[in-house]
Design a protein around this motif. Structure first.
Motif, PDB file in Angstrom:
ATOM      1  N   ALA A  45      28.151  -6.078  36.212  1.00  0.00           N
ATOM      2  CA  ALA A  45      29.378  -6.641  36.787  1.00  0.00           C
ATOM      3  C   ALA A  45      30.165  -5.584  37.543  1.00  0.00           C
ATOM      4  CB  ALA A  45      30.231  -7.243  35.675  1.00  0.00           C
ATOM      5  N   ILE A  46      30.213  -4.371  37.012  1.00  0.00           N
ATOM      6  CA  ILE A  46      30.973  -3.294  37.651  1.00  0.00           C
ATOM      7  C   ILE A  46      30.302  -2.858  38.948  1.00  0.00           C
ATOM      8  CG2 ILE A  46      31.633  -0.867  37.360  1.00  0.00           C
ATOM      9  CD1 ILE A  46      32.133  -1.591  34.370  1.00  0.00           C
ATOM     10  N   ARG A  47      28.977  -2.788  38.963  1.00  0.00           N
ATOM     11  CA  ARG A  47      28.275  -2.450  40.206  1.00  0.00           C
ATOM     12  C   ARG A  47      28.542  -3.496  41.279  1.00  0.00           C
ATOM     13  NH1 ARG A  47      23.779  -0.863  36.725  1.00  0.00           N
ATOM     14  NH2 ARG A  47      22.884  -2.937  37.063  1.00  0.00           N
ATOM     15  N   LEU A  51      42.756   0.200  41.108  1.00  0.00           N
ATOM     16  CA  LEU A  51      41.567  -0.500  40.641  1.00  0.00           C
ATOM     17  C   LEU A  51      41.922  -1.871  40.061  1.00  0.00           C
ATOM     18  CD1 LEU A  51      38.687   1.257  38.764  1.00  0.00           C
ATOM     19  CD2 LEU A  51      39.318  -1.067  38.214  1.00  0.00           C
ATOM     20  N   SER A  52      42.986  -1.962  39.256  1.00  0.00           N
ATOM     21  CA  SER A  52      43.351  -3.234  38.631  1.00  0.00           C
ATOM     22  C   SER A  52      43.732  -4.286  39.666  1.00  0.00           C
ATOM     23  CB  SER A  52      44.504  -3.034  37.646  1.00  0.00           C
ATOM     24  OG  SER A  52      45.650  -2.537  38.315  1.00  0.00           O
ATOM     25  N   GLU A  53      44.443  -3.870  40.728  1.00  0.00           N
ATOM     26  CA  GLU A  53      44.853  -4.816  41.766  1.00  0.00           C
ATOM     27  C   GLU A  53      43.642  -5.341  42.532  1.00  0.00           C
ATOM     28  OE1 GLU A  53      46.784  -7.153  44.581  1.00  0.00           O
ATOM     29  OE2 GLU A  53      47.356  -6.461  42.582  1.00  0.00           O
ATOM     30  N   LEU A  54      42.707  -4.448  42.853  1.00  0.00           N
ATOM     31  CA  LEU A  54      41.525  -4.875  43.592  1.00  0.00           C
ATOM     32  C   LEU A  54      40.631  -5.747  42.715  1.00  0.00           C
ATOM     33  CD1 LEU A  54      40.690  -4.422  46.480  1.00  0.00           C
ATOM     34  CD2 LEU A  54      39.133  -2.648  45.712  1.00  0.00           C
ATOM     35  N   ALA A  55      40.566  -5.442  41.426  1.00  0.00           N
ATOM     36  CA  ALA A  55      39.782  -6.270  40.503  1.00  0.00           C
ATOM     37  C   ALA A  55      40.354  -7.681  40.447  1.00  0.00           C
ATOM     38  CB  ALA A  55      39.761  -5.644  39.115  1.00  0.00           C
ATOM     39  N   ARG A  56      41.686  -7.797  40.470  1.00  0.00           N
ATOM     40  CA  ARG A  56      42.312  -9.118  40.479  1.00  0.00           C
ATOM     41  C   ARG A  56      41.948  -9.878  41.752  1.00  0.00           C
ATOM     42  NH1 ARG A  56      46.156 -11.587  42.787  1.00  0.00           N
ATOM     43  NH2 ARG A  56      46.828  -9.735  43.934  1.00  0.00           N
ATOM     44  N   LEU A  84      38.694  -3.535  31.160  1.00  0.00           N
ATOM     45  CA  LEU A  84      38.297  -2.389  30.336  1.00  0.00           C
ATOM     46  C   LEU A  84      38.040  -1.167  31.211  1.00  0.00           C
ATOM     47  CD1 LEU A  84      36.140  -2.200  27.237  1.00  0.00           C
ATOM     48  CD2 LEU A  84      35.402  -0.854  29.198  1.00  0.00           C
ATOM     49  N   LEU A  85      37.359  -1.356  32.341  1.00  0.00           N
ATOM     50  CA  LEU A  85      37.095  -0.245  33.257  1.00  0.00           C
ATOM     51  C   LEU A  85      38.401   0.385  33.721  1.00  0.00           C
ATOM     52  CD1 LEU A  85      35.195   1.414  35.154  1.00  0.00           C
ATOM     53  CD2 LEU A  85      35.510  -0.429  36.831  1.00  0.00           C
ATOM     54  N   SER A  86      39.341  -0.457  34.138  1.00  0.00           N
ATOM     55  CA  SER A  86      40.629   0.045  34.615  1.00  0.00           C
ATOM     56  C   SER A  86      41.365   0.814  33.527  1.00  0.00           C
ATOM     57  CB  SER A  86      41.485  -1.128  35.112  1.00  0.00           C
ATOM     58  OG  SER A  86      42.756  -0.691  35.533  1.00  0.00           O
ATOM     59  N   ASP A  87      41.357   0.282  32.312  1.00  0.00           N
ATOM     60  CA  ASP A  87      42.027   0.952  31.196  1.00  0.00           C
ATOM     61  C   ASP A  87      41.375   2.290  30.879  1.00  0.00           C
ATOM     62  OD1 ASP A  87      43.746  -1.180  31.021  1.00  0.00           O
ATOM     63  OD2 ASP A  87      42.744  -2.109  29.288  1.00  0.00           O
ATOM     64  N   MET A  88      40.052   2.309  30.866  1.00  0.00           N
ATOM     65  CA  MET A  88      39.341   3.537  30.508  1.00  0.00           C
ATOM     66  C   MET A  88      39.548   4.640  31.550  1.00  0.00           C
ATOM     67  SD  MET A  88      37.684   3.139  27.577  1.00  0.00           S
ATOM     68  CE  MET A  88      36.237   4.189  27.563  1.00  0.00           C
ATOM     69  N   LEU A  89      39.666   4.246  32.829  1.00  0.00           N
ATOM     70  CA  LEU A  89      39.835   5.236  33.890  1.00  0.00           C
ATOM     71  C   LEU A  89      41.297   5.560  34.162  1.00  0.00           C
ATOM     72  CD1 LEU A  89      37.134   4.199  36.541  1.00  0.00           C
ATOM     73  CD2 LEU A  89      36.937   5.797  34.638  1.00  0.00           C
TER      74      LEU A  89
END
Length: 458
Positions: free
Chosen positions: A225-227, A126-131, A157-162
């Motif tokens: 933003a997440i959607r 998730l973090s890589e794709l978010a970048r 935050l999403l990446s950290d929480m998941l």
């Protein structure tokens, strides 16, 4: 974008639309509220029908860009029109249901290319794709510096929480749990719980009712933003469907409940104090008056250029646009032409603009901010807010940056002006339909007649 991809996106949007309709129909309604809701639906239907009849996809173009950010412009226009058609069908079905007819959902779309034997492909974390998502939006100049800072923070935050999973492994249950935890996150986490991760801060706050939580508006900013991020991941074939579709916005109340309009005494006191200010700058003189007589946002007034004050078909207008690189707009519906109130003409705004040097009307420090975390109009906002409180207007829900907008809206409503015309003047979204310069269904002469009815003691 292929026809199959287009059909899939429209089907997903339609299914989500009807889910929302079912949720709305299940609410406990009072009859007066239900009548108003029917009127609002009818207004939205007329807006959509008007845009469709003029082959104008602008009201849904921003939504199309969010769903398919890498698609070509012609494909986006096709998608936008299809989305508007789906919206109109949904409104018609909802109105029929409110008249006692069964709500008929459209048939479920099944991709002809999907096969049960397909092996899921490996997906990035998730973090890589978010970048990658953030880098693409920045490269396309789709974000301001402030938006980039905010959205990258939301996705971190999403990446950290998941726990930074592979994006293909994220489920709706994961997102449902995240949505519940998001609403319980402490506000100002880094200050209240320095050195702790979001999950650690959540655990430290526990069920302590004295710890303030994220405001509904903040929660909604995260979820929107997440959607958009997950929709982008679907469009780029990293996943087949968005697990974030189940994230729903929190109820924030009507905008009129968040900010109060000014009354006549407020306006007299404010402008009396403003005009008595020592060393009053032109930007301080004109921007409040422009907001008062147009209902435009502070950021829109602050980024006006000399050539934005002009005549269109013999009518003086303010052209709210984002043509210059340093301009930004809140939504696609913000682009519009606002007829100038006679009082602004009487005060000499056209002459002021024509005598000003080409380019922006106001100094750079009044419309930009070197700090990406802050508002671009932070300095100007503070100056105007200081005058407001100095004038004795102490109601916290009356602000120099928002209450002019609500003043125009409330006074036009009191004159029985149709909701969609008020929306066109203010450049905001009505329900899921954005109206504005290119989505307008009302001619300038009619909007001028509306503006001319606005009476203010200024």
């Amino acid at each position: 974008m292929t026809r199959e991809e287009l059909d899939r996106l429209v089907a997903q949007y339609t299914a989500k639309t009807f889910d929302q309709i079912e949720d709305t129909l299940a609410l406990e309604w009072e009859e007066t509220g239900l009548d108003q809701y029917r009127w609002n639906l009818t207004d939205r239907a007329y807006e959509l029908a008007g845009a469709l009849s003029h082959a104008d996809p602008e009201p849904a173009l921003q939504l199309a860009r969010e769903m398919a950010p890498s698609a070509a412009e012609d494909a986006l226009r096709k998608l936008a029109r299809r989305l508007m058609e789906a919206q109109l069908k949904g409104i018609k079905a909802e109105l029929e249901a409110l008249c006692g007819e069964p709500l008929e959902r459209p048939p479920v779309y099944v991709s002809p290319l999907s096969t049960p034997q397909e092996t899921p492909k490996a997906t990035p974390r998730l973090s890589e794709l978010a970048r990658q998502y953030g880098d693409e939006r920045v490269a396309r100049k789709s974000w301001t510096s402030r938006t980039e800072f905010q959205v990258r923070g939301y996705l971190t935050l999403l990446s950290d929480m998941l726990g930074d999973p592979f994006i293909g492994n994220v489920t709706k249950n994961d997102m449902r749990r995240f949505g519940l935890e998001l609403a319980r996150l402490p506000s100002n986490m880094t200050k209240r719980f320095p050195g702790k991760t979001p999950r650690e801060a959540l655990e430290a706050a526990g069920d302590d009712e004295t710890v303030p939580r994220l405001a509904p508006n903040s929660v909604n900013a995260y979820t929107q933003a997440i959607r958009s991020f997950f929709n982008w991941a679907v469009e780029h074939d990293h996943i087949t469907q968005s697990p974030a579709a189940i994230l729903k916005n929190m109820e924030t109340g009507r905008a009129s409940e968040d900010r109060h309009p000014f009354d006549d005494e407020d306006l007299r006191a404010y402008f009396r104090k403003l005009d008595a200010k020592r060393g009053l700058l032109p930007v301080e003189y004109w921007v409040p008056r422009i907001m008062a007589f147009t209902g435009c946002r502070l950021g829109e007034a602050a980024q006006l250029c000399a050539h934005d004050v002009r005549q269109q078909k013999g009518i003086w207008v303010l052209d709210i646009n984002e043509i210059e690189d340093d301009k930004y707009l809140k939504t696609t519906g913000s682009k519009r032409l606002v007829p100038m109130h006679p009082r602004l003409i009487e005060l000499g705004l056209p002459e002021f603009a024509s005598s000003a040097p080409s380019g922006f009307l106001w100094p750079k420090e009044m419309r930009t901010n070197p700090n990406p975390k802050g508002s671009p109009v932070d300095k100007l906002q503070k100056r105007l807010a200081y005058v407001l409180r100095s004038a004795g207007i102490e109601d916290a829900k009356k602000t120099a940056s928002h209450s002019f907008r609500h003043t125009v809206s409330s006074r036009l409503k009191a004159l029985s002006i149709p909701e969609y015309q008020i929306s066109e003047i203010l450049g905001h979204e009505l329900g899921s339909i954005s109206t504005g310069r290119y989505g307008s269904v009302t001619d300038l002469a009619t909007l001028k007649a509306v503006i001319d009815q606005l009476a203010l003691p200024i």
